[in-house]
Design an enzyme around this catalytic site. Sequence first.
Site, PDB file in Angstrom:
ATOM      1  CG  ASN A   9      -1.655   1.130   1.357  1.00  0.00           C
ATOM      2  OD1 ASN A   9      -1.975   1.932   0.307  1.00  0.00           O
ATOM      3  ND2 ASN A   9      -2.415   1.391   2.605  1.00  0.00           N
ATOM      4  CD1 TRP A  10       3.349   1.234  -2.928  1.00  0.00           C
ATOM      5  CD2 TRP A  10       3.332   2.149  -4.859  1.00  0.00           C
ATOM      6  NE1 TRP A  10       4.127   0.387  -4.068  1.00  0.00           N
ATOM      7  CE2 TRP A  10       4.001   0.898  -5.131  1.00  0.00           C
ATOM      8  CE3 TRP A  10       2.896   3.092  -5.938  1.00  0.00           C
ATOM      9  CZ2 TRP A  10       4.495   0.674  -6.272  1.00  0.00           C
ATOM     10  CZ3 TRP A  10       3.434   2.822  -7.114  1.00  0.00           C
ATOM     11  CH2 TRP A  10       4.190   1.572  -7.217  1.00  0.00           C
ATOM     12  CE  LYS A  11      -0.123   3.349   4.826  1.00  0.00           C
ATOM     13  NZ  LYS A  11      -0.125   3.206   6.274  1.00  0.00           N
ATOM     14  CG  HIS A  95      -5.587   1.960   5.113  1.00  0.00           C
ATOM     15  ND1 HIS A  95      -5.381   2.960   6.079  1.00  0.00           N
ATOM     16  CD2 HIS A  95      -4.808   1.063   4.941  1.00  0.00           C
ATOM     17  CE1 HIS A  95      -4.008   2.746   6.553  1.00  0.00           C
ATOM     18  NE2 HIS A  95      -3.668   1.688   5.939  1.00  0.00           N
ATOM     19  CD  GLU A  97      -2.780   5.497   6.711  1.00  0.00           C
ATOM     20  OE1 GLU A  97      -2.780   5.552   5.645  1.00  0.00           O
ATOM     21  OE2 GLU A  97      -1.808   5.013   7.166  1.00  0.00           O
ATOM     22  CD  GLU A 167      -3.418  -2.363   7.206  1.00  0.00           C
ATOM     23  OE1 GLU A 167      -2.448  -2.681   6.934  1.00  0.00           O
ATOM     24  OE2 GLU A 167      -4.273  -1.270   6.915  1.00  0.00           O
ATOM     25  N   GLY A 173       2.665   2.143  10.801  1.00  0.00           N
ATOM     26  CA  GLY A 173       3.403   3.287  10.817  1.00  0.00           C
ATOM     27  C   GLY A 173       4.342   3.606  12.027  1.00  0.00           C
ATOM     28  CB  SER A 213       5.334  -2.050  11.986  1.00  0.00           C
ATOM     29  OG  SER A 213       4.907  -0.616  12.239  1.00  0.00           O
ATOM     30  N   GLY A 234       3.014  -1.161   4.258  1.00  0.00           N
ATOM     31  CA  GLY A 234       2.908   0.140   3.981  1.00  0.00           C
ATOM     32  C   GLY A 234       4.262   0.700   3.441  1.00  0.00           C
ATOM     33  N   GLY A 235       5.064   1.435   4.734  1.00  0.00           N
ATOM     34  CA  GLY A 235       6.410   2.028   4.225  1.00  0.00           C
ATOM     35  C   GLY A 235       7.237   0.858   3.780  1.00  0.00           C
TER      36      GLY A 235
HETATM   37  P1  13P Z   1       3.116   0.331   7.786  1.00  0.00           P
HETATM   38  O1  13P Z   1       3.702  -0.891   7.107  1.00  0.00           O
HETATM   39  O2  13P Z   1       3.774   1.676   7.094  1.00  0.00           O
HETATM   40  O3  13P Z   1       3.018   0.136   9.136  1.00  0.00           O
HETATM   41  O4  13P Z   1       1.539   0.547   7.208  1.00  0.00           O
HETATM   42  C1  13P Z   1       0.774  -0.488   7.104  1.00  0.00           C
HETATM   43  C2  13P Z   1      -0.571  -0.070   6.333  1.00  0.00           C
HETATM   44  O5  13P Z   1      -1.225   0.693   6.758  1.00  0.00           O
HETATM   45  C3  13P Z   1      -0.798  -0.816   5.107  1.00  0.00           C
HETATM   46  O6  13P Z   1      -2.072  -0.495   4.632  1.00  0.00           O
END
Ligand code: 13P
Length: 254
Positions: A9-11, A95, A97, A167, A173, A213, A234-235
Amino acid sequence: MRIPFVAGNWKMHKTVAEAVKYVKELRGLVKDVDGVEVVVSPPFTALHAAAEAARNSNVGIAAQDLHWEREGAFTGEVSGAMIREAGAEYVVVGHSERRTLFGETDATVNRKVAAACAAGLTPLVCIGETLDQRERQETFDVLDRQIRQGLDGLTGERIAQLVVAYEPVWAIGTGRNATPAQAAETHGHIRKRLRQWFGPDAAELCHVIYGGSVKPDNIADLVSQPDVDGALVGGASLDVRGFLEIVTRSRRAV
Ligand code: 13P
């Protein structure tokens, strides 16, 4: 038998040029990697170009959100049909967020999941508790509500094709991933509810993946848990080589 499913997930990261470069590199790196489904989710602006770059490869493309209507006066929104036509096959829905920063509710998640299915997209439905909720021992109640309301009205056949992403909000994050034991316990609970509410076949086929994470050095322990069918990253998905590590370390018969 569920094949592990790993999505990046590149956000709100990567331009069109950056997305295309990444996908071209990734498709080469995973061309002989089997036993795992690989997906990346660029921002809307890069969706079509990324899908073109991924054409006829092992790399699937997901959008990060959708609106539940097909079209209309909804400034700033994008429909499932538009996403499908742009070349994506998956879409992330609900998600945390989106829930916390943009007012998404289980009711809107439910409408979006239905719209995604109607448009021929596979939804990746995100659920998870906050730290407060976990500390108050409400995790299972929160997940039950998110599953019941978010997936309300779906048939067992739909559930079988779905990806549920657990999640925990406190792990996103933060660098603090759920322990393998926490993931195993929670994924087991989710699978149990899917079985109760949608039937054994649906529960057996539905992917339940973990997000929060995930890194190359913790993925193997997480996916070695019986009900953890892969990851939403994510990251650590932003760097193609790091993401490849996570993909290759996720391979196992789940
Ligand atoms: P991180 O891997 O950066 O913690 O993010 C997880 C996420 O929100 C994937 O959708």
